[in-house]
Design a protein around this motif. Structure first.
Motif, mmCIF file in Angstrom:
data_model
loop_
_atom_site.group_PDB
_atom_site.id
_atom_site.type_symbol
_atom_site.label_atom_id
_atom_site.label_comp_id
_atom_site.label_asym_id
_atom_site.label_seq_id
_atom_site.Cartn_x
_atom_site.Cartn_y
_atom_site.Cartn_z
ATOM 1 N N GLY A 49 0.808 -1.222 0.000
ATOM 2 C CA GLY A 49 0.000 0.000 0.000
ATOM 3 C C GLY A 49 0.835 1.262 0.000
ATOM 4 N N ALA A 50 0.660 2.078 -1.046
ATOM 5 C CA ALA A 50 1.406 3.340 -1.160
ATOM 6 C C ALA A 50 0.512 4.539 -0.873
ATOM 7 N N GLY A 51 -0.328 4.388 0.170
ATOM 8 C CA GLY A 51 -0.975 5.553 0.750
ATOM 9 C C GLY A 51 0.000 6.217 1.702
ATOM 10 N N ILE A 52 -0.443 7.238 2.382
ATOM 11 C CA ILE A 52 0.489 8.037 3.183
ATOM 12 C C ILE A 52 1.056 7.248 4.367
ATOM 13 N N VAL A 53 0.280 6.325 4.959
ATOM 14 C CA VAL A 53 0.792 5.542 6.096
ATOM 15 C C VAL A 53 1.811 4.510 5.616
ATOM 16 N N GLY A 54 1.535 3.849 4.494
ATOM 17 C CA GLY A 54 2.500 2.901 3.939
ATOM 18 C C GLY A 54 3.797 3.577 3.543
ATOM 19 N N LEU A 55 3.678 4.719 2.882
ATOM 20 C CA LEU A 55 4.868 5.468 2.471
ATOM 21 C C LEU A 55 5.661 5.947 3.686
ATOM 22 N N ALA A 90 7.654 3.015 5.092
ATOM 23 C CA ALA A 90 8.838 2.705 4.287
ATOM 24 C C ALA A 90 9.917 3.771 4.469
ATOM 25 N N TYR A 91 9.514 5.036 4.489
ATOM 26 C CA TYR A 91 10.451 6.154 4.672
ATOM 27 C C TYR A 91 11.134 6.062 6.040
ATOM 28 N N THR A 92 10.330 5.795 7.084
ATOM 29 C CA THR A 92 10.890 5.691 8.442
ATOM 30 C C THR A 92 11.892 4.541 8.525
ATOM 31 N N PHE A 93 11.551 3.421 7.898
ATOM 32 C CA PHE A 93 12.441 2.266 7.899
ATOM 33 C C PHE A 93 13.800 2.631 7.294
ATOM 34 N N LEU A 103 7.371 11.744 -0.319
ATOM 35 C CA LEU A 103 7.790 10.511 0.350
ATOM 36 C C LEU A 103 8.255 9.473 -0.673
ATOM 37 N N GLU A 104 7.533 9.356 -1.784
ATOM 38 C CA GLU A 104 7.951 8.440 -2.852
ATOM 39 C C GLU A 104 9.353 8.803 -3.352
ATOM 40 N N GLU A 105 9.562 10.082 -3.576
ATOM 41 C CA GLU A 105 10.869 10.560 -4.067
ATOM 42 C C GLU A 105 11.985 10.228 -3.070
#
Length: 404
Positions: A16-22, A25-28, A163-165
């Motif tokens: 899931g690439a909604g804001i919580v999923g992103l 991944a970013y935090t990880f 976040l994707e970037e």
């Protein structure tokens, strides 16, 4: 954007690439810059559903029960969100809002909201009398209100793109048009099968939004929750009528219904939205009244908790449905806050669909629900203020999954 191959084992896979999923991944990658992360998304781009179809509000944490996951994550996430927005030039503005009581019977509820806000650490909350309301919002009619200076507006779709970037810059990968069909946990890894292939990771986080129950049921037979989709429809104020609203204007919400009621919201890109209502959607991604998916509708109708909701909220739901079909009724609801609003001031706006988890007893889950099953973490219920809280939720998920 890097394109992973099937035989790579990832350290973390996010569904899931909604804001919580992103945010997860970013935090990880912030915590583990040398590790590999993959985000799978069934759409062709990030933030296509709840994250990109909401009112764009930065919530302050004033409403939520002290000590709840919503209260804790909203207050923490609020600070993290503003820091992120400033650092990465995401459009935002802390403009404040007022929560307005228009009837005497709403005053005790307004007091409760104020008490919760103080207990949750908000500063600068103040009560307004009818004259003070008009100093902030000249066209609003109310007998008493709370001014919440911390509330604001932000470009959530822009934040998703950023976040994707950043995930890609840090070596992460995103794959689109990936429908997850199976999750197979093993002792030290998890395999996720999609319509295009199979991906293996040490750990998995699922943030599937409107399909969170179906994804979480892939690793559990418990089936204690069902997502009931509620569509929220908006009108926009025509340009010549936008002077009726200065900031954000909310009613006192019904304490028995987990929605905030129709309100007026200044948008970060300009313009004023009015709404949303809360109408049962006949399709999980049904943004129009007549959007129907028979599988989704059957899943709702077969759920025992749904009929208990009908028993509890049937009258409220019927009103919401009527308001969805009647611009006159929608206008009437808005006139409770701003009597000057006329039907001719409104033009159709957008719509969003809220993923609302419901248990078998008909309880609409008010708090966030995040459940761990071995090496898999499922975000099962993340309604508003999940966007405001997203970076805090992401941090909490990664910390729990990796034993911090």
């Amino acid at each position: 954007m890097s394109q992973p191959t099937e035989n790579i084992t990832f350290d973390l896979l996010v569904i899931g690439a909604g804001i919580v999923g992103l945010a997860s991944a970013y935090t990880f990658l912030q915590q583990y810059p040398d590790k590999k992360v993959l985000v799978l998304e069934k759409e062709e781009a990030v933030g296509k559903h709840q994250s990109g179809n909401n009112s764009g509000v930065i919530h302050s944490g004033v409403y939520y029960k002290p000590g709840s996951s919503k209260a804790i994550n909203c207050r923490k996430g609020y600070k993290m969100l503003l820091e992120f927005a400033k650092e990465h030039d995401i459009k935002h503005e802390v403009c404040g809002k007022i929560i307005v009581a228009v009837k005497e019977e709403e005053l005790p509820l307004l007091e409760t909201i104020h008490e919760r806000g103080v207990e949750n650490g908000l500063e600068g909350l103040r009560f307004l009398n009818s004259e003070e309301i008009k100093e902030i919002e000249p066209h609003v009619r109310g007998i008493k209100a709370i001014h919440v200076p911390q509330a604001g507006i932000i470009d959530y779709p822009g934040m998703c793109l950023k976040l994707e970037e950043l995930i890609c810059q840090k070596g992460g990968s995103l794959l689109f048009k990936q429908n997850v069909q199976q999750i197979i946990p093993a002792d030290d890894s998890v395999t996720v099968k999609t319509n295009t292939g199979s991906f293996t990771a040490a750990k998995v986080v699922s943030c599937a939004g409107l399909f969170s129950d179906r994804v979480s049921n892939m690793t559990s037979e418990e089936e204690d929750l069902r997502i009931i989709p509620f569509r929220g429809e908006y009108y926009k104020l025509k340009p010549e009528s936008q002077g009726l609203v200065k900031h954000l204007i909310y009613p006192v919400p019904d304490p028995n219904f987990p929605f905030l009621g129709v309100h007026f919201t200044r948008m970060i890109e300009g313009g004023i939205e009015a709404g949303p209502n809360a109408v049962l959607a006949f399709k999980r991604e049904g943004y129009k009244f007549f959007d129907v998916n028979l599988k989704d509708l059957a899943a709702t109708l077969r759920w025992p908790g749904f009929w208990k909701i009908v028993g509890k909220y049937g009258k409220t739901g019927t009103k919401e449905m009527y308001r969805s079909l009647s611009k006159r009724q929608f206008t009437k609801a808005l006139q409770g806050l701003i009597p000057e609003v006329k039907m001719s001031d409104l033009e159709p706006g957008g719509a969003g669909v809220r993923a609302q988890a419901c248990d078998r007893e008909g309880k609409l889950l008010d708090d966030f629900d995040i459940q761990r099953q071995g090496n898999v973490m499922h975000v099962r219920n993340a309604p508003s203020p999940a966007a405001t809280s997203s970076l805090a939720i992401g941090e909490s998920i990664i910390n729990e999954l990796y034993g911090h």
